[in-house]
Design a protein around this motif. Structure first.
Motif, PDB file in Angstrom:
ATOM      1  N   ASP A  79       0.883  -1.307  -0.071  1.00  0.00           N
ATOM      2  CA  ASP A  79       0.141  -0.057  -0.127  1.00  0.00           C
ATOM      3  C   ASP A  79       0.822   1.310  -0.017  1.00  0.00           C
ATOM      4  O   ASP A  79       0.286   2.314   0.118  1.00  0.00           O
ATOM      5  CB  ASP A  79      -0.998   0.218   1.129  1.00  0.00           C
ATOM      6  CG  ASP A  79      -1.887  -1.044   0.862  1.00  0.00           C
ATOM      7  OD1 ASP A  79      -2.299  -1.632   0.070  1.00  0.00           O
ATOM      8  OD2 ASP A  79      -2.694  -1.096   2.160  1.00  0.00           O
ATOM      9  N   ALA A  84      -2.434   3.065  -0.257  1.00  0.00           N
ATOM     10  CA  ALA A  84      -2.653   2.529  -1.712  1.00  0.00           C
ATOM     11  C   ALA A  84      -3.396   3.711  -2.368  1.00  0.00           C
ATOM     12  O   ALA A  84      -4.157   3.289  -3.341  1.00  0.00           O
ATOM     13  CB  ALA A  84      -3.873   1.369  -1.470  1.00  0.00           C
ATOM     14  N   SER A 132       0.601  -1.149  -7.281  1.00  0.00           N
ATOM     15  CA  SER A 132       0.259  -1.265  -6.024  1.00  0.00           C
ATOM     16  C   SER A 132      -1.434  -1.829  -5.831  1.00  0.00           C
ATOM     17  O   SER A 132      -2.343  -1.207  -6.526  1.00  0.00           O
ATOM     18  CB  SER A 132       0.267   0.315  -5.459  1.00  0.00           C
ATOM     19  OG  SER A 132      -0.470   0.383  -4.059  1.00  0.00           O
TER      20      SER A 132
END
Length: 434
Positions: free
Chosen positions: A58, A74, A320
């Motif tokens: 994140d 994130a 991500s």
């Protein structure tokens, strides 16, 4: 390519080079790639040149001209750092390890922050020895174990242990004798480091305990003047190296290498990101200002889900969670992974594909799917925009169809096949061999 690493500009003469080909490429490919609607700009970050993006879980960091932008959730929110150092003009490399943020600048070396960029300290102890202080021109970071590695634009690679106070040390003497002191990027696969450097068709590999870097020739023969390795990625099963002349694939990151021609002509820059064994690539075209983005599930041998962005430059990619991030010339952008096309109206649109292997020989089968019955035509163009062969046209019912393309009179090379129906176009890139 060193100039690219710190300026990210294209000479105006280069932009006008082969204008007829450029117009054809953009004109044909752009109508076939509506996927840009899936991308959104991260509005907390200015719509300006981004030089780097890095992600781990994140946590995301993106390097701009005078700051680093960090998200620890994130991408839900972002914070802007203070300037790492006075006079900074580009943060080319970013990394976060154990809560410490590392910034690699072009001209001022490395700087670290223990509060995610609120305050900074110089991290240049031992970073000496480059001609004209080129050791301070950092362009990429990589971490292996407890060691941080820095690629420089002119002084090779440096390494520094993060386990204690320590200092930077010059990491290898193979670059300068091979005219490869300009290192474009570093990649890690397992425990093997791979450096993309120089303009003689070489990459450099080094395993833990090796006393020196080992040269690997991408053409499997020797020095290949003008062939420039830019970036590399490890998919978990193989290495993919992006160059100004397509891709080179290898299981071990050394000979034998297999070249893959993407069909875009010479490339200005390449960059990759991975999610498991899934590979994302951004290919900045040299012939015109545009980037083509694609995905591969077979270690770079074939590519699909093509997206074309005229006038856009992509410098770096990172993943991500379920989002792909792109550091572009107009800010930091992202899109959900697995979503690369938009069909207006919620119905199945026009589809067009090559039914069979690529490259193809004397015959090819083209598959298309019409949403409604009506007239349709297929034309094939060469890289100068000239139509090749006869137009295939007729009236077809809605649904899937296949037609045959006779390529016996076609010269080997790259072509664009364009399907037209109901005022809509789809384009397929074709690679013909004997």
């Amino acid at each position: 390519m060193t100039a690219l690493r710190h300026t990210q500009t294209r000479d105006s003469a280069d932009n006008l080079r082969s204008l007829g080909f450029g117009a054809m490429v953009l004109g044909l490919l752009a109508v076939a790639a509506p996927a840009s609607a899936q991308w959104t700009r991260v509005t907390e970050i200015p719509a300006a040149q981004m030089f780097s993006v890095w992600a781990n879980g994140d946590t995301i960091a993106a390097g701009a001209d005078t700051a680093v932008y960090v998200s620890t959730n994130a991408g839900a929110s972002w914070s802007r750092s203070a300037k790492p150092v006075a006079g900074v003009t580009s943060v080319q490399a970013v990394w976060i390890r154990n809560g410490r943020l590392y910034a690699g600048t072009f001209g001022q070396g490395a700087h670290v922050s223990d509060d995610l960029g609120a305050t900074w300290s110089a991290f240049n102890q031992g970073l000496v020895g480059g001609i004209l202080d080129s050791q301070l021109d950092l362009v990429d970071f990589q971490v292996r174990g407890s060691d941080l590695y820095a690629a420089t634009a002119g002084a090779g690679v440096y390494a520094r242990s993060l386990a204690g106070p320590g200092a930077w040390q010059h990491f290898g003497e193979e670059f300068e004798p091979n005219q490869a002191s300009n290192v474009n990027s570093l990649a890690l696969g397992g425990t093997r480091l791979l450096a993309s450097a120089g303009s003689n068709g070489m990459v450099f590999i080094r395993d833990p305990g090796d006393p020196e870097w080992t040269v690997s020739n991408l053409d499997n023969i020797g020095v290949h003047a003008g062939l420039q390795a830019m970036t590399a990625a490890w998919t978990g099963a193989a290495w993919v190296v992006g160059t100004n002349s397509g891709l080179f694939l290898s299981v071990a990151g050394q000979e034998p290498w297999t070249r893959v021609d993407l069909g875009f002509g010479p490339l200005f820059w390449t960059t990759f990101a991975t999610q498991g064994g899934h590979l994302f690539g951004a290919f900045d075209l040299s012939i015109v200002p545009a980037v083509v983005m694609e995905e591969s599930d077979d270690d770079g041998a074939t590519w699909q889900n093509e997206e074309v962005f005229p006038g856009v430059f992509v410098k770096d990619l990172a993943v991500s969670g379920d989002n792909l991030y792109a550091a572009r010339g107009d800010g930091l952008w992202r899109r959900p992974i697995g979503t690369v096309s938009v069909v207006d109206g919620g119905h199945i649109g026009l589809r067009f594909a090559l039914a069979g292997p690529q490259p193809f020989g004397d015959q090819a089968r083209l598959r298309f799917d019409l949403p409604v019955a009506g007239p349709a035509s297929i034309e094939v163009f060469d890289l100068l925009g000239r139509r090749t062969g006869d137009r295939i046209e007729g009236w077809w019912s809605s649904g899937p169809h296949e037609v045959s393309l006779d390529a016996r009179r076609m010269s080997p090379g790259v072509y664009a096949a364009m399907l037209t129906a109901e005022g809509t176009h789809e384009v397929v890139r074709l690679v013909h061999v004997r």
